[in-house]
Design a protein around this motif. Sequence first.
Motif, PDB file in Angstrom:
ATOM      1  N   PHE A 415       0.833  -1.215   0.000  1.00  0.00           N
ATOM      2  CA  PHE A 415       0.000   0.000   0.000  1.00  0.00           C
ATOM      3  C   PHE A 415       0.859   1.254   0.000  1.00  0.00           C
ATOM      4  O   PHE A 415       0.519   2.252  -0.651  1.00  0.00           O
ATOM      5  N   ARG A 416       1.971   1.238   0.720  1.00  0.00           N
ATOM      6  CA  ARG A 416       2.851   2.409   0.715  1.00  0.00           C
ATOM      7  C   ARG A 416       3.429   2.634  -0.683  1.00  0.00           C
ATOM      8  O   ARG A 416       3.545   3.769  -1.148  1.00  0.00           O
ATOM      9  N   ILE A 417       3.786   1.555  -1.358  1.00  0.00           N
ATOM     10  CA  ILE A 417       4.302   1.675  -2.732  1.00  0.00           C
ATOM     11  C   ILE A 417       3.211   2.222  -3.647  1.00  0.00           C
ATOM     12  O   ILE A 417       3.449   3.098  -4.485  1.00  0.00           O
ATOM     13  N   SER A 418       1.978   1.724  -3.473  1.00  0.00           N
ATOM     14  CA  SER A 418       0.854   2.177  -4.288  1.00  0.00           C
ATOM     15  C   SER A 418       0.618   3.667  -4.113  1.00  0.00           C
ATOM     16  O   SER A 418       0.437   4.406  -5.086  1.00  0.00           O
ATOM     17  N   ASP A 419       0.598   4.142  -2.859  1.00  0.00           N
ATOM     18  CA  ASP A 419       0.355   5.564  -2.609  1.00  0.00           C
ATOM     19  C   ASP A 419       1.494   6.427  -3.124  1.00  0.00           C
ATOM     20  O   ASP A 419       1.270   7.553  -3.571  1.00  0.00           O
ATOM     21  N   ALA A 420       2.724   5.909  -3.055  1.00  0.00           N
ATOM     22  CA  ALA A 420       3.863   6.678  -3.562  1.00  0.00           C
ATOM     23  C   ALA A 420       3.804   6.823  -5.080  1.00  0.00           C
ATOM     24  O   ALA A 420       4.162   7.858  -5.643  1.00  0.00           O
ATOM     25  N   ARG A 421       3.334   5.775  -5.759  1.00  0.00           N
ATOM     26  CA  ARG A 421       3.245   5.824  -7.233  1.00  0.00           C
ATOM     27  C   ARG A 421       2.092   6.685  -7.707  1.00  0.00           C
ATOM     28  O   ARG A 421       2.124   7.240  -8.802  1.00  0.00           O
ATOM     29  N   HIS A 422       1.022   6.788  -6.886  1.00  0.00           N
ATOM     30  CA  HIS A 422      -0.166   7.558  -7.274  1.00  0.00           C
ATOM     31  C   HIS A 422      -0.508   8.521  -6.153  1.00  0.00           C
ATOM     32  O   HIS A 422      -1.396   8.243  -5.344  1.00  0.00           O
ATOM     33  N   PRO A 423       0.180   9.667  -6.084  1.00  0.00           N
ATOM     34  CA  PRO A 423      -0.075  10.627  -5.001  1.00  0.00           C
ATOM     35  C   PRO A 423      -1.533  11.070  -4.991  1.00  0.00           C
ATOM     36  O   PRO A 423      -2.203  11.108  -6.019  1.00  0.00           O
ATOM     37  N   GLU A 424      -1.997  11.450  -3.793  1.00  0.00           N
ATOM     38  CA  GLU A 424      -3.395  11.829  -3.621  1.00  0.00           C
ATOM     39  C   GLU A 424      -3.770  13.023  -4.498  1.00  0.00           C
ATOM     40  O   GLU A 424      -4.833  13.057  -5.103  1.00  0.00           O
ATOM     41  N   VAL A 425      -2.887  14.029  -4.584  1.00  0.00           N
ATOM     42  CA  VAL A 425      -3.187  15.222  -5.377  1.00  0.00           C
ATOM     43  C   VAL A 425      -3.363  14.858  -6.843  1.00  0.00           C
ATOM     44  O   VAL A 425      -4.298  15.267  -7.514  1.00  0.00           O
ATOM     45  N   GLU A 426      -2.458  14.020  -7.359  1.00  0.00           N
ATOM     46  CA  GLU A 426      -2.522  13.611  -8.765  1.00  0.00           C
ATOM     47  C   GLU A 426      -3.800  12.821  -9.042  1.00  0.00           C
ATOM     48  O   GLU A 426      -4.500  13.059 -10.024  1.00  0.00           O
ATOM     49  N   GLY A 428      -6.692  12.886  -7.477  1.00  0.00           N
ATOM     50  CA  GLY A 428      -7.899  13.680  -7.366  1.00  0.00           C
ATOM     51  C   GLY A 428      -8.104  14.682  -8.476  1.00  0.00           C
ATOM     52  O   GLY A 428      -9.186  15.237  -8.619  1.00  0.00           O
ATOM     53  N   GLN A 429      -7.083  14.941  -9.289  1.00  0.00           N
ATOM     54  CA  GLN A 429      -7.192  15.956 -10.328  1.00  0.00           C
ATOM     55  C   GLN A 429      -7.689  15.410 -11.657  1.00  0.00           C
ATOM     56  O   GLN A 429      -8.031  16.178 -12.554  1.00  0.00           O
ATOM     57  N   PHE A 578     -15.575  18.340 -13.456  1.00  0.00           N
ATOM     58  CA  PHE A 578     -14.398  17.954 -14.234  1.00  0.00           C
ATOM     59  C   PHE A 578     -14.593  18.498 -15.645  1.00  0.00           C
ATOM     60  O   PHE A 578     -15.567  18.167 -16.317  1.00  0.00           O
ATOM     61  N   VAL A 579     -13.689  19.375 -16.037  1.00  0.00           N
ATOM     62  CA  VAL A 579     -13.765  20.039 -17.334  1.00  0.00           C
ATOM     63  C   VAL A 579     -12.786  19.362 -18.274  1.00  0.00           C
ATOM     64  O   VAL A 579     -11.576  19.394 -18.055  1.00  0.00           O
ATOM     65  N   ASN A 580     -13.311  18.699 -19.298  1.00  0.00           N
ATOM     66  CA  ASN A 580     -12.474  17.936 -20.235  1.00  0.00           C
ATOM     67  C   ASN A 580     -11.543  16.979 -19.497  1.00  0.00           C
ATOM     68  O   ASN A 580     -10.385  16.798 -19.850  1.00  0.00           O
ATOM     69  N   GLY A 581     -12.094  16.365 -18.444  1.00  0.00           N
ATOM     70  CA  GLY A 581     -11.362  15.322 -17.730  1.00  0.00           C
ATOM     71  C   GLY A 581     -10.492  15.806 -16.603  1.00  0.00           C
ATOM     72  O   GLY A 581      -9.957  14.997 -15.846  1.00  0.00           O
ATOM     73  N   ARG A 582     -10.339  17.148 -16.452  1.00  0.00           N
ATOM     74  CA  ARG A 582      -9.516  17.692 -15.374  1.00  0.00           C
ATOM     75  C   ARG A 582     -10.400  18.384 -14.344  1.00  0.00           C
ATOM     76  O   ARG A 582     -11.395  19.021 -14.683  1.00  0.00           O
ATOM     77  N   ARG A 583     -10.040  18.255 -13.079  1.00  0.00           N
ATOM     78  CA  ARG A 583     -10.838  18.832 -11.998  1.00  0.00           C
ATOM     79  C   ARG A 583     -10.834  20.355 -12.080  1.00  0.00           C
ATOM     80  O   ARG A 583      -9.777  20.977 -12.219  1.00  0.00           O
ATOM     81  N   HIS A 584     -12.019  20.927 -11.984  1.00  0.00           N
ATOM     82  CA  HIS A 584     -12.160  22.379 -12.056  1.00  0.00           C
ATOM     83  C   HIS A 584     -12.100  22.973 -10.653  1.00  0.00           C
ATOM     84  O   HIS A 584     -12.781  22.511  -9.736  1.00  0.00           O
ATOM     85  N   THR A 585     -11.277  23.982 -10.474  1.00  0.00           N
ATOM     86  CA  THR A 585     -11.202  24.693  -9.201  1.00  0.00           C
ATOM     87  C   THR A 585     -11.609  26.144  -9.436  1.00  0.00           C
ATOM     88  O   THR A 585     -11.399  26.699 -10.514  1.00  0.00           O
TER      89      THR A 585
END
Length: 610
Positions: A415-426, A428-429, A578-585
Amino acid sequence: MTRKLASIADSIGRMGQTRIGALLLLLATAAAIVWANVSSGTYHGFWETHMTVGLGDLQLDFTLHALVNDALMAIFFFTVGLEVRREFAIGELTSWSRAVVPVVAAVAGLALPALLFVLIAAPSGHAAAWGVVISTDTAFLVGALALIGPRGSGRLRVFLLALAVVDDIGALSIIALVYTESFSPMPLLVAAVGLVGIYLVRYLKAGRGPIYATLAIIVWLAFLASGVHPTLAGVAIALLVPVYRPDRRDVEHALELARTFRQSPSTEYARAAANSLRESISINERLQTAYAPYVAYVILPLFALANAGVTLSPEILAAAAVSPLTWGIVVGLVAGKLLGIWGSTGILRALKIGEFGPGLTQVRIGGGAALAGIGFTISLFIIDLAIDDPDAQNEARVGVLAASVLALAIGALIFRISDARHPEVETGQTLVRDVDPKRDHVYGPADAPYTIVEYGDFQCGFCLKASGSIQEVMDELGGSLRYVWRHAPLTQQHPNAVAGAEASEAAAKQGKFFEFERGLFADQDNQLPSDIVRLAAKLGLDVPRFERDLTAPEVASRVRDDMLDAEAMGITSVPTFFVNGRRHTGPYDAQSLIRALQTDAAAPATAGGH
């Protein structure tokens, strides 16, 4: 300003039942090991204490150890049976496309560990104890996932729970077929009559509780007399307990009685309202809710205290280190579960068989498969059934404990390897599930250059405001826009939000999703069951069909899938676009959304469905 420190009670309360249960199980295991090693005589002497229960010439003699393993564990297996019944009736295993992945993974996770155990443990003379490595400890599995699991692990949790249900079926079948030493058919005829009675109790209007309890005791005693392990009586009873989704008419009747009680408080109305509310929920779910705390906080910790007391003397540890029995258990649970579950799901994914869903990656499945090697409860249970020699039992228990620790460590590492490869910020965007016109509710041309995906809640005032912005964007862009709605009901803030989402899916089965959506937004304060059915009639839907669809498993699954996707992307407020697949802020007024669409126009393909 000083910050108030949380009390110990508050901290424990926030942990939740799953984590508290896993912690108590761990503490009971540690206490059993310490007790057995500090005073082996008192430990074994206490659990061998005899208890006699009877009336006249009818006497039952139990040791405390047998009382825990044969009587209390029947309640544990009863709750397992309730969960099995629910999953196949209204849960994750109702659809073959959804069930095939956890079913195949569970079967592979049963077969490969047993095969590895037999190959390794054969020289010990205890190859027949292969049942020790077949089953996953669901309580520890879910507790460990809650403690060390990855962010947004909802879909992995659903997959592992479905897998655990099938795993439990396999383990219970093996206990019944393989580890029944003596068999007498006559008592089973009594049990069969009792089970028929339990099935028929559902048709009684009142007084079902005492009748269920009486028949359950008769069935348990009949199983005990037959030689079939009495804990399996709990499973047999649970499979006959009715389960269903709440019916609209029952809910409405309960609400009417509650209103009557509010207007004219009396004991009679209070009792009627309480009974009606209770009856609107299936007996299966009521029993799960009632027994779950006792199982988590009392029965499983007592079982661990009675069965995990392995003596860890240097001699025993040295014998276990070179014992084929110990290594068969360790390799079977740790490697067998990991390779069986992870490998079978990898093959299914490569062959494009079954549904996985966004966020259920092979890396995360690998972490869950590793945790499935925690075979604690049923492994210790089967040791007592399959192995008679006390020294061999000690070696086997060492193997189970070592395998559980290794499985937990390997799962945490993955799980630590998984989270490192796919950061939460990346994570969620980016939209995790591509737009699929066959699945999604799409308004506008399928090949439109611009796409907006909204995750929303029909009871959310901000989503109502956003619906006006979306209409303005549609008016300005016309056929250049493809708009998609997905569900993210905020259940804590809006108690009727899930019901509204499911109602919209029922309307979608008659081609009226967006009409129903507009109707829900137009009257956000009135979304009780009767209001929802009235809206369906107003829109010209086939109301009887609509009401049937409201309770259909696929409708609930569709909403739950969107909610799990939202969890995987860290969506905690709505509306989220999500605008064209990217999260809108930022603002979501019409002009802001149009600017975002045009700014991202260079890469519209990221919106999915390409």
